[in-house]
Design a protein around this motif. Structure first.
Motif, PDB file in Angstrom:
ATOM      1  N   ALA A   1      16.151 -22.465 -69.626  1.00 40.71           N
ATOM      2  CA  ALA A   1      15.123 -22.680 -68.658  1.00 40.71           C
ATOM      3  C   ALA A   1      15.528 -24.146 -68.195  1.00 40.71           C
ATOM      4  CB  ALA A   1      13.472 -22.578 -69.464  1.00 40.71           C
ATOM      5  N   THR A   2      15.084 -24.351 -66.850  1.00 36.90           N
ATOM      6  CA  THR A   2      15.304 -25.600 -66.292  1.00 36.90           C
ATOM      7  C   THR A   2      14.234 -26.346 -66.001  1.00 36.90           C
ATOM      8  OG1 THR A   2      14.843 -24.433 -63.975  1.00 36.90           O
ATOM      9  CG2 THR A   2      17.207 -24.647 -64.784  1.00 36.90           C
ATOM     10  N   PRO A   3      13.881 -27.676 -66.013  1.00 36.95           N
ATOM     11  CA  PRO A   3      12.817 -28.553 -65.827  1.00 36.95           C
ATOM     12  C   PRO A   3      12.011 -27.969 -64.831  1.00 36.95           C
ATOM     13  CG  PRO A   3      14.467 -29.779 -66.255  1.00 36.95           C
ATOM     14  CD  PRO A   3      15.260 -28.561 -66.095  1.00 36.95           C
ATOM     15  N   PRO A   4      10.666 -28.108 -65.043  1.00 38.06           N
ATOM     16  CA  PRO A   4       9.643 -27.655 -63.915  1.00 38.06           C
ATOM     17  C   PRO A   4       9.718 -28.759 -62.805  1.00 38.06           C
ATOM     18  CG  PRO A   4       8.228 -28.355 -65.726  1.00 38.06           C
ATOM     19  CD  PRO A   4       9.824 -28.258 -66.182  1.00 38.06           C
ATOM     20  N   PRO A   5       9.345 -28.313 -61.788  1.00 39.33           N
ATOM     21  CA  PRO A   5       9.567 -29.391 -60.448  1.00 39.33           C
ATOM     22  C   PRO A   5       8.272 -30.276 -60.983  1.00 39.33           C
ATOM     23  CG  PRO A   5       8.280 -27.273 -59.855  1.00 39.33           C
ATOM     24  CD  PRO A   5       8.805 -27.076 -61.091  1.00 39.33           C
TER      25      PRO A   5
ATOM     26  N   SER B   1       7.260 -27.617 -73.871  1.00 33.32           N
ATOM     27  CA  SER B   1       6.300 -27.293 -72.906  1.00 33.32           C
ATOM     28  C   SER B   1       6.294 -25.592 -72.877  1.00 33.32           C
ATOM     29  CB  SER B   1       6.427 -27.852 -71.736  1.00 33.32           C
ATOM     30  OG  SER B   1       6.173 -29.310 -71.888  1.00 33.32           O
ATOM     31  N   ARG B   2       7.373 -25.156 -72.742  1.00 26.19           N
ATOM     32  CA  ARG B   2       7.596 -23.656 -72.335  1.00 26.19           C
ATOM     33  C   ARG B   2       7.189 -22.974 -73.661  1.00 26.19           C
ATOM     34  NH1 ARG B   2       9.852 -21.175 -68.351  1.00 26.19           N
ATOM     35  NH2 ARG B   2      10.643 -19.492 -69.610  1.00 26.19           N
ATOM     36  N   GLN B   3       7.253 -23.249 -74.898  1.00 27.33           N
ATOM     37  CA  GLN B   3       7.076 -22.896 -76.053  1.00 27.33           C
ATOM     38  C   GLN B   3       5.202 -23.017 -76.464  1.00 27.33           C
ATOM     39  OE1 GLN B   3       9.001 -21.629 -79.115  1.00 27.33           O
ATOM     40  NE2 GLN B   3       9.721 -21.099 -76.943  1.00 27.33           N
ATOM     41  N   LEU B   4       4.880 -24.015 -75.534  1.00 22.52           N
ATOM     42  CA  LEU B   4       3.276 -24.275 -75.685  1.00 22.52           C
ATOM     43  C   LEU B   4       2.603 -23.289 -74.753  1.00 22.52           C
ATOM     44  CD1 LEU B   4       3.170 -27.804 -76.501  1.00 22.52           C
ATOM     45  CD2 LEU B   4       2.907 -26.125 -78.125  1.00 22.52           C
ATOM     46  N   SER B   5       3.459 -22.761 -73.801  1.00 20.35           N
ATOM     47  CA  SER B   5       2.567 -22.274 -72.425  1.00 20.35           C
ATOM     48  C   SER B   5       1.593 -21.125 -72.700  1.00 20.35           C
ATOM     49  CB  SER B   5       3.722 -22.031 -71.511  1.00 20.35           C
ATOM     50  OG  SER B   5       4.616 -20.818 -71.980  1.00 20.35           O
ATOM     51  N   GLY B   6       2.057 -20.246 -73.791  1.00 16.27           N
ATOM     52  CA  GLY B   6       0.938 -19.302 -74.105  1.00 16.27           C
ATOM     53  C   GLY B   6      -0.464 -19.686 -74.517  1.00 16.27           C
ATOM     54  N   ARG B   7      -0.439 -20.885 -74.980  1.00 16.04           N
ATOM     55  CA  ARG B   7      -1.869 -21.485 -75.037  1.00 16.04           C
ATOM     56  C   ARG B   7      -2.348 -22.592 -74.476  1.00 16.04           C
ATOM     57  NH1 ARG B   7      -2.706 -20.767 -80.744  1.00 16.04           N
ATOM     58  NH2 ARG B   7      -4.557 -22.210 -80.383  1.00 16.04           N
ATOM     59  N   LEU B   8      -1.272 -23.633 -73.751  1.00 13.76           N
ATOM     60  CA  LEU B   8      -1.639 -24.736 -73.322  1.00 13.76           C
ATOM     61  C   LEU B   8      -1.149 -25.061 -72.024  1.00 13.76           C
ATOM     62  CD1 LEU B   8      -1.143 -27.137 -76.600  1.00 13.76           C
ATOM     63  CD2 LEU B   8      -3.317 -26.121 -75.839  1.00 13.76           C
ATOM     64  N   ARG B   9      -1.616 -25.747 -71.072  1.00 16.87           N
ATOM     65  CA  ARG B   9      -0.926 -26.232 -70.069  1.00 16.87           C
ATOM     66  C   ARG B   9      -0.410 -27.554 -70.284  1.00 16.87           C
ATOM     67  NH1 ARG B   9      -4.767 -28.788 -65.411  1.00 16.87           N
ATOM     68  NH2 ARG B   9      -3.302 -29.848 -64.174  1.00 16.87           N
ATOM     69  N   SER B  10       1.021 -27.888 -70.020  1.00 13.56           N
ATOM     70  CA  SER B  10       1.450 -29.071 -70.531  1.00 13.56           C
ATOM     71  C   SER B  10       1.912 -29.942 -69.139  1.00 13.56           C
ATOM     72  CB  SER B  10       2.868 -28.739 -71.063  1.00 13.56           C
ATOM     73  OG  SER B  10       2.904 -28.232 -72.472  1.00 13.56           O
ATOM     74  N   ILE B  11       1.628 -31.187 -69.250  1.00 15.51           N
ATOM     75  CA  ILE B  11       2.043 -32.178 -68.367  1.00 15.51           C
ATOM     76  C   ILE B  11       2.843 -33.411 -69.039  1.00 15.51           C
ATOM     77  CG2 ILE B  11       0.948 -34.006 -66.744  1.00 15.51           C
ATOM     78  CD1 ILE B  11      -1.455 -32.295 -66.680  1.00 15.51           C
TER      79      ILE B  11
ATOM     80  N   PRO C   1      12.223 -26.955 -81.038  1.00 15.23           N
ATOM     81  CA  PRO C   1      10.940 -26.861 -80.195  1.00 15.23           C
ATOM     82  C   PRO C   1      10.261 -25.839 -80.621  1.00 15.23           C
ATOM     83  CG  PRO C   1      13.151 -25.885 -79.048  1.00 15.23           C
ATOM     84  CD  PRO C   1      13.472 -26.773 -79.977  1.00 15.23           C
ATOM     85  N   ARG C   2      10.789 -24.898 -81.350  1.00 18.49           N
ATOM     86  CA  ARG C   2       9.662 -23.739 -81.811  1.00 18.49           C
ATOM     87  C   ARG C   2       9.125 -24.040 -82.944  1.00 18.49           C
ATOM     88  NH1 ARG C   2       9.213 -18.753 -80.174  1.00 18.49           N
ATOM     89  NH2 ARG C   2       8.295 -16.936 -81.577  1.00 18.49           N
ATOM     90  N   MET C   3       9.829 -24.912 -83.900  1.00 22.75           N
ATOM     91  CA  MET C   3       8.787 -25.286 -85.032  1.00 22.75           C
ATOM     92  C   MET C   3       7.897 -26.436 -84.778  1.00 22.75           C
ATOM     93  SD  MET C   3       8.268 -25.334 -88.171  1.00 22.75           S
ATOM     94  CE  MET C   3       9.500 -24.537 -89.193  1.00 22.75           C
ATOM     95  N   VAL C   4       8.320 -27.325 -83.648  1.00 19.60           N
ATOM     96  CA  VAL C   4       7.166 -28.282 -83.404  1.00 19.60           C
ATOM     97  C   VAL C   4       5.982 -27.498 -82.578  1.00 19.60           C
ATOM     98  CG1 VAL C   4       6.939 -30.168 -81.952  1.00 19.60           C
ATOM     99  CG2 VAL C   4       9.032 -30.169 -83.119  1.00 19.60           C
ATOM    100  N   ALA C   5       6.400 -26.455 -81.569  1.00 18.50           N
ATOM    101  CA  ALA C   5       5.199 -26.100 -80.963  1.00 18.50           C
ATOM    102  C   ALA C   5       4.191 -25.406 -81.876  1.00 18.50           C
ATOM    103  CB  ALA C   5       5.692 -24.850 -79.997  1.00 18.50           C
ATOM    104  N   ARG C   6       5.032 -24.575 -83.048  1.00 19.28           N
ATOM    105  CA  ARG C   6       3.990 -24.083 -84.167  1.00 19.28           C
ATOM    106  C   ARG C   6       3.134 -25.151 -84.930  1.00 19.28           C
ATOM    107  NH1 ARG C   6       7.800 -20.874 -88.193  1.00 19.28           N
ATOM    108  NH2 ARG C   6       5.810 -20.584 -89.092  1.00 19.28           N
ATOM    109  N   ALA C   7       3.714 -26.150 -85.251  1.00 16.63           N
ATOM    110  CA  ALA C   7       3.047 -27.016 -85.665  1.00 16.63           C
ATOM    111  C   ALA C   7       1.659 -27.655 -84.756  1.00 16.63           C
ATOM    112  CB  ALA C   7       3.722 -28.372 -86.236  1.00 16.63           C
ATOM    113  N   VAL C   8       2.386 -28.071 -83.479  1.00 14.90           N
ATOM    114  CA  VAL C   8       1.180 -28.524 -82.557  1.00 14.90           C
ATOM    115  C   VAL C   8       0.054 -27.630 -82.505  1.00 14.90           C
ATOM    116  CG1 VAL C   8       0.763 -29.047 -80.016  1.00 14.90           C
ATOM    117  CG2 VAL C   8       2.683 -29.960 -81.473  1.00 14.90           C
TER     118      VAL C   8
END
Length: 332
Positions: free
Chosen positions: A30-34, A81-91, A315-322
Motif C-alpha cells: 500500500a502507498t501512503p494516502p494523499p 492506519s490501514r490495519q486500523l481502518s476496519g474500526r477507526l478513521r486515522s489521521i 503493524p498488525r500486532m500494534v493494531a491488535r493492541a490499539v
C-alpha cells in the motif's frame, strides 16, 4: 508478548487485551494516502498543518490521530492506519517543521509548542476525544497533550516514547556526524559532509537504526523514505527544524524533575498503552517498565525482534493492541 527484566512489574501492567476483530489483511504494498492541509491559528500565527487520512468503515467512525518521531513524517503510519481502518478513521499528522508542515516564524519546537498546535487542530476537528498515538518524539508530544488537554484524548498509545535517555552511545544515531553538526561554527564541516549523503543512503541508515530487522523492510518503503528525504532537501526550513527539535528534546531531558516528561506521565488520565521494541537502539527498552508504571492507567507491551518504530515493523500486532485498548478503555 514479553516484558523486560530491567525492573519488576506489577502483574496487571502486562495484561494487555489484544483484539483480533476488524483488522484487514496486511498489505505492505500500500502507498501512503494523499495529504491535505488545514490552516489553524496558533500563538505564532497561522500554520498550514499537513496530514494524511485513512478512512474508517464509516464517515462517523472514531478517530485515531498519529504523531511521528524525529526525522519522520505522516507516512510512518501508512501500514498501521490501514490495519486500523476496519474500526477507526486515522489521521497521521506532519508535525510543524516535518513532512509538508512549514513551521510559523518564532515557533520554538519543544514538545509544549507541538502539543499546542495539536490541541488547536483537534479543537478544529470538533470530533470529541480521539485515540492518540505517538512514536518517539511524537510520543513525548502526545504525553504533553494528554496531560494538559485530557478532554481531547480518549486513549493514548505510546510507541517507544522519547523518555529521558542520556546514554552516550553512538549506535543511537543513524550517522555519528549528527551531534557535531548541531554545534555552531565547528559543526559546519560535519554539516557539509552530511549534506553530501544521498537520500537513498539516508533512508537506508535510518532503517538500520530504527528497525530490528532492516533487511525485512520492503524495497518500495525504502524508496518512499528516500523520496521524502529528497523532497526535504528542497525545503529551506526542513534541516533547521530537525536540528532545533532535536536540541529542544535533549534540553528537555535536563530540566528539573518538576518539569520533566516523567512528571507529566503522572498527569495523564487516559487509559494508556506503552509499546516498546526490545531491540530499540534509540531509546532503551529499559525505560519501558518505569514508563508504564508511572502512568496512572498504564499497560505495557514489549515486542521481541522489534526496534524503535513498532508501528512500521509490527503493524498488525500494534493494531491488535490499539484496538484492544479502545475496546477496554472503560475498564482500565
Amino acid at each position: 508478548m514479553t516484558t523486560t527484566s530491567a525492573a519488576p512489574l506489577r502483574r496487571e501492567l502486562t495484561r494487555v487485551p489484544l483484539a483480533v476483530d476488524g483488522i484487514p489483511p496486511l498489505d505492505l504494498t500500500a502507498t501512503p494516502p494523499p495529504g491535505h492541509c488545514t490552516v489553524i491559528d496558533t500563538r505564532w500565527g497561522p500554520l498550514r498543518l499537513h496530514a494524511r487520512e485513512t478512512p474508517g468503515p464509516a464517515p462517523d467512525a472514531p478517530i485515531a490521530v498519529h504523531l511521528h518521531g524525529l526525522a519522520g513524517s505522516a507516512t510512518n503510519w501508512t501500514d498501521l492506519s490501514r490495519q486500523l481502518s476496519g474500526r477507526l478513521r486515522s489521521i497521521a499528522v506532519d508535525l510543524p517543521g516535518f513532512g509538508h508542515s512549514e513551521p510559523p516564524p518564532g515557533f520554538d519546537f519543544g514538545r509544549q509548542a507541538h502539543a499546542h498546535v495539536l490541541a488547536r487542530y483537534l479543537d478544529g476537528l470538533g470530533a470529541g476525544p480521539v485515540h492518540l498515538t505517538g512514536n518517539s518524539f511524537g510520543g513525548a508530544v502526545a504525553v504533553e497533550l494528554a496531560a494538559t488537554r485530557p478532554d481531547l484524548v480518549a486513549t493514548l498509545t505510546l510507541i517507544s516514547p522519547a523518555m529521558p535517555d542520556l546514554r552516550p552511545d553512538p549506535r543511537r544515531l543513524s550517522d555519528a556526524r549528527i551531534v557535531p553538526a548541531l554545534l555552531p561554527v565547528v559543526g559546519a564541516r560535519a554539516r557539509r559532509r552530511l549534506a553530501a549523503v544521498t537520500p537513498h543512503e539516508r533512508a537506508e541508515r535510518l532503517m538500520r537504526l530504527c528497525f530490528a530487522e532492516p533487511d525485512s523492510v520492503p524495497a518500495h518503503r525504502v524508496a518512499e523514505a528516500a523520496e521524502e528525504f529528497r523532497e526535504r532537501e528542497a525545503l529551506p526550513w526542513a534541516g533547521p527544524s530537525l536540528g532545533r527539535t532535536t536540541t529542544a528534546l535533549l534540553l528537555s531531558w535536563l530540566v528539573p524533575p518538576s518539569r520533566s516528561l516523567w512528571w507529566r506521565l503522572r498527569q495523564v488520565a487516559a487509559p494508556t498503552l506503552v509499546v516498546w521494541g526490545l531491540a530499540d537502539r534509540v531509546v532503551s527498552a529499559r525505560k519501558a517498565p518505569r514508563t508504564a508504571a508511572t502512568l496512572p492507567r498504564g499497560r505495557l507491551l514489549v515486542l521481541p525482534r522489534t526496534g524503535h518504530v513498532a508501528q512500521m515493523e509490527r503493524p498488525r500486532m500494534v493494531a491488535r493492541a490499539v484496538l484492544g485498548l479502545v475496546d477496554a478503555d472503560s475498564s482500565w
